[in-house]
Design a protein around this motif. Sequence first.
Motif, PDB file in Angstrom:
ATOM      1  N   ILE A 330       0.501  -0.824  -0.423  1.00  0.00           N
ATOM      2  CA  ILE A 330       0.189   0.116   0.332  1.00  0.00           C
ATOM      3  C   ILE A 330       1.095   0.983  -0.035  1.00  0.00           C
ATOM      4  CG2 ILE A 330      -1.685   1.136   0.789  1.00  0.00           C
ATOM      5  CD1 ILE A 330      -2.759  -1.211   2.575  1.00  0.00           C
ATOM      6  N   PHE A 331       0.684   2.198  -0.885  1.00  0.00           N
ATOM      7  CA  PHE A 331       1.687   3.563  -0.605  1.00  0.00           C
ATOM      8  C   PHE A 331       0.212   4.888  -1.042  1.00  0.00           C
ATOM      9  CE2 PHE A 331       4.210   6.666  -2.516  1.00  0.00           C
ATOM     10  CZ  PHE A 331       5.163   6.984  -1.591  1.00  0.00           C
ATOM     11  N   SER A 332       0.735   5.586  -0.513  1.00  0.00           N
ATOM     12  CA  SER A 332      -0.281   6.898  -0.171  1.00  0.00           C
ATOM     13  C   SER A 332       0.860   7.964  -1.723  1.00  0.00           C
ATOM     14  CB  SER A 332      -1.304   7.227   0.326  1.00  0.00           C
ATOM     15  OG  SER A 332      -2.008   8.555   0.155  1.00  0.00           O
ATOM     16  N   ALA A 333      -0.007   9.222  -2.875  1.00  0.00           N
ATOM     17  CA  ALA A 333       0.921   9.779  -2.708  1.00  0.00           C
ATOM     18  C   ALA A 333       1.034  11.030  -0.869  1.00  0.00           C
ATOM     19  CB  ALA A 333      -0.675  10.710  -3.944  1.00  0.00           C
ATOM     20  N   LEU A 334       0.401  11.009   0.222  1.00  0.00           N
ATOM     21  CA  LEU A 334       0.774  11.989   0.950  1.00  0.00           C
ATOM     22  C   LEU A 334       2.003  10.987   0.517  1.00  0.00           C
ATOM     23  CD1 LEU A 334      -2.508  11.428   2.713  1.00  0.00           C
ATOM     24  CD2 LEU A 334      -1.693  12.969   2.409  1.00  0.00           C
ATOM     25  N   ASP A 335       2.364   9.833   0.868  1.00  0.00           N
ATOM     26  CA  ASP A 335       3.930   9.436   1.455  1.00  0.00           C
ATOM     27  C   ASP A 335       5.066   9.587   0.752  1.00  0.00           C
ATOM     28  OD1 ASP A 335       2.574   7.716   3.140  1.00  0.00           O
ATOM     29  OD2 ASP A 335       2.365   6.416   1.942  1.00  0.00           O
ATOM     30  N   LEU A 336       5.154  10.702  -0.536  1.00  0.00           N
ATOM     31  CA  LEU A 336       5.986  11.726  -1.477  1.00  0.00           C
ATOM     32  C   LEU A 336       6.216  12.159  -1.173  1.00  0.00           C
ATOM     33  CD1 LEU A 336       3.749  11.571  -4.396  1.00  0.00           C
ATOM     34  CD2 LEU A 336       5.355   9.869  -4.155  1.00  0.00           C
ATOM     35  N   ARG A 371       2.033   1.826   5.980  1.00  0.00           N
ATOM     36  CA  ARG A 371       1.418   1.697   5.806  1.00  0.00           C
ATOM     37  C   ARG A 371       0.314   1.034   5.649  1.00  0.00           C
ATOM     38  NH1 ARG A 371      -2.020   6.407   4.803  1.00  0.00           N
ATOM     39  NH2 ARG A 371       0.599   7.723   4.033  1.00  0.00           N
ATOM     40  N   ASP A 372      -0.626   0.947   6.722  1.00  0.00           N
ATOM     41  CA  ASP A 372      -2.181   0.126   6.606  1.00  0.00           C
ATOM     42  C   ASP A 372      -3.190   0.088   6.854  1.00  0.00           C
ATOM     43  OD1 ASP A 372      -1.858   1.040   9.183  1.00  0.00           O
ATOM     44  OD2 ASP A 372      -1.777  -0.901   9.961  1.00  0.00           O
ATOM     45  N   PHE A 373      -3.628   1.727   6.201  1.00  0.00           N
ATOM     46  CA  PHE A 373      -4.517   2.461   6.230  1.00  0.00           C
ATOM     47  C   PHE A 373      -4.450   3.530   5.324  1.00  0.00           C
ATOM     48  CE2 PHE A 373      -2.184   4.811   9.926  1.00  0.00           C
ATOM     49  CZ  PHE A 373      -2.830   6.550   8.918  1.00  0.00           C
ATOM     50  N   VAL A 374      -6.159   3.560   4.966  1.00  0.00           N
ATOM     51  CA  VAL A 374      -6.040   4.860   4.024  1.00  0.00           C
ATOM     52  C   VAL A 374      -7.708   5.474   4.232  1.00  0.00           C
ATOM     53  CG1 VAL A 374      -6.266   5.900   2.053  1.00  0.00           C
ATOM     54  CG2 VAL A 374      -4.730   3.883   2.283  1.00  0.00           C
ATOM     55  N   MET A 375      -7.376   6.511   4.377  1.00  0.00           N
ATOM     56  CA  MET A 375      -8.714   7.502   5.446  1.00  0.00           C
ATOM     57  C   MET A 375      -9.061   8.540   3.492  1.00  0.00           C
ATOM     58  SD  MET A 375      -8.568   7.811   7.973  1.00  0.00           S
ATOM     59  CE  MET A 375      -8.162   8.064   9.898  1.00  0.00           C
ATOM     60  N   GLY A 388      -5.541  -2.503   6.321  1.00  0.00           N
ATOM     61  CA  GLY A 388      -5.604  -3.641   6.294  1.00  0.00           C
ATOM     62  C   GLY A 388      -5.988  -3.803   5.289  1.00  0.00           C
ATOM     63  N   ASP A 389      -6.025  -5.211   4.539  1.00  0.00           N
ATOM     64  CA  ASP A 389      -7.223  -5.400   3.474  1.00  0.00           C
ATOM     65  C   ASP A 389      -8.866  -5.403   3.493  1.00  0.00           C
ATOM     66  OD1 ASP A 389      -5.271  -6.885   2.735  1.00  0.00           O
ATOM     67  OD2 ASP A 389      -5.282  -8.079   3.638  1.00  0.00           O
ATOM     68  N   TYR A 390      -9.132  -4.668   4.556  1.00  0.00           N
ATOM     69  CA  TYR A 390      -9.987  -3.969   4.321  1.00  0.00           C
ATOM     70  C   TYR A 390     -10.912  -2.804   4.102  1.00  0.00           C
ATOM     71  CZ  TYR A 390     -10.916  -9.205   6.667  1.00  0.00           C
ATOM     72  OH  TYR A 390     -10.613 -10.330   7.392  1.00  0.00           O
TER      73      TYR A 390
END
Length: 505
Positions: A330-336, A371-375, A388-390
Motif C-alpha cells: 500500500i502506498f499513498s501520494a501523501l507519502d511522497l 502504511r496499513d491504512f488509508v483515509m 489492512g485488507d478491509y
Amino acid sequence: MKLLGIWIVTLFVKLCFSVNSGSQPNIILILADDMGYGDLASYGHPTQEFGPIDEIAQLGLRFTQAYSADSVCSPSRASLLTGRLPIRTGAWGNDFRVWLTNCSRGLPHWEITIAEALKEKGYTTGMVGKWHLGINRYTYNDFTYIPSTQGFDFVGHMIPFGGSYSCEETGRYGNQTQTSCALMYGDEIIQQPYYHENLSIAFVEDALTFIRNSKERPFFFYYAAMHPHIPMFSSRRFKGSSNRGVYGDVINELSWEVQSIVDEVRAQGIEHNTLIVFMSDNGPQLEYCIEGGDPGIFRGGKTNSFEGGYRVPLITYWPGVIEPGVSHEIFSALDLLPTFIDLAGGRLADDREYDGMNNVNALLGKGPSSRDFVMFYNRDVLFAVRFGDYKVHFLTQDDRPVQYFGRLCQPFVYPMTTSYYCDENNVSLECVDYHDPPLIFELLSDPTESFPLDSTLYKELLDDIETLIEQHEETIIRAPPLMDDVLNNTYPCCNPLTNCICNWP
C-alpha cells in the motif's frame, strides 16, 4: 573477466546510490491528470498500445495498491505536494471542490511543499504543466499562489487552472471562455485563451532544458501533465495513432512525454542517480463517456470514495536501485513528501502534523509498506477507511457505472451529473447513503467492492478502526475552507484593454 567486470560495476552503482549511501538523488515526479487505474496496457487495458510508460513499468516497479490523496484535482495535488490531508490545509470548500480561476484563495504559503522542503537540502526545483492550486488573491494579476511562490525556482509553460471544455478551441463544445484559459510562462501570461495542440511539446522542451541545466547538482522536477484530462488533445504526430481512438492518442502522447524525459536523463548520464516516479492525481471522470478513462475492474471513479476514485497507477524507476517487479504494498501520494525528504537526507518539519509516512522501503521495493491504512475524505468529511485488507464505508456516493452514462452519451454532449458536488452537505441531491453499521469489503478477494460482509462478524475490526479514527481526529486542527471565496476581479487576465485576449511570441 568481462562478466566479472560488469558485476563489479553493477555492485559499485548499487553501493554508491543505495538508500543509506547518503547521496542525494535527483527526483522527477510525473503526474498524470485523471488517469484511471485501467488506462495503460501494463495495467490491463486490452486495446491501448504498449508504450514507453509500460516499458518503464517493466524496467521499474509497478504498484497495484497505490492511492491518490483525494478523488478530485486540487485537494489531491495540495496533499501530494504537502503530505497533509485537505482538512488540514484548507484545500476544500463547501460550495466547490476545486480552486476555480476566480477564487481569491489558494494553497497557503505557510504550507511546506516538496519543492520548498528539498530546496532546504540544496536542491534546484522546477515544474511545468497544470498547477490548479490557486492563482490570484486580490486582482487579476497579483499571482499570489502560483508555483514560484511555493518553492519552484524554474517554472516553464504552466496552466494555472486546468483542463476544461470551456478552453476547447474547435467550438465543438460551445464557445471558448478566455477567463478560464490562460497559459503562463514563469510569472507571466503569454497566451489567453491558449491552444492545445503543442502544449505537450512545450512542456517537454522545458523539462529537457531544466534537466540539462540542473544536472550538476541535485534537482527536483515536477512534470504535471495535462493528459488525459478533458478536453482530449494531442499534437499532429499522435492524432490517429491509437486503435482506441482519441483517448488512446492522448495516452500515446503522454507516453512519449515520459519517454522524452527518461531519454534525456539517460543522455545526461545521470540515470543511476535519478528517481523517476509516475502517478495519477485521481481516478477517471466517467461522465465524459468515451473520453472519460478507465478505472479497470474498480467501482466508481473521480469524485467518489470507491476504489475507482482513488486507486491509481504508480510506477517507480531508478536503475541500479529499484529492481524490476510488481509491488502489492500500500502506498499513498501523501507519502511522497516524507519519502523524498528522507532520500534527500532531510527531516520533516516538527511544527505540524503530517498524514504522509516515510515509505521509502515500499517506494523502492526494499521492504514492506509503512502504511496499513488509508483515509478517504470528501471535502472535510471522512467517508471511508481502508485498514489492512478491509475497506469500511460510513458514507457512499452515487456511483453509477459507465454503462449508465453510455446510454445518455451524445456527440459533444456529456451526461454530467451531480456527483461532483455529492457529499453529506448536499443530501437534497439524494446522492449520499449513510451506513450504520458501515459497509465492509475485503479488498483482496473483492476488489470491486461488490459483496459487503456481515458486520456482526467483524466487531473487533470495527473497534480497531474506531480507535484509529479517534487517534486521527485528535491530531486534526480543521482548516477553514479556502475554495469558496470567489471574486470576479481575480480572474487571470493578460491585458484588460484587449478583453483578456493575447498571444505573445
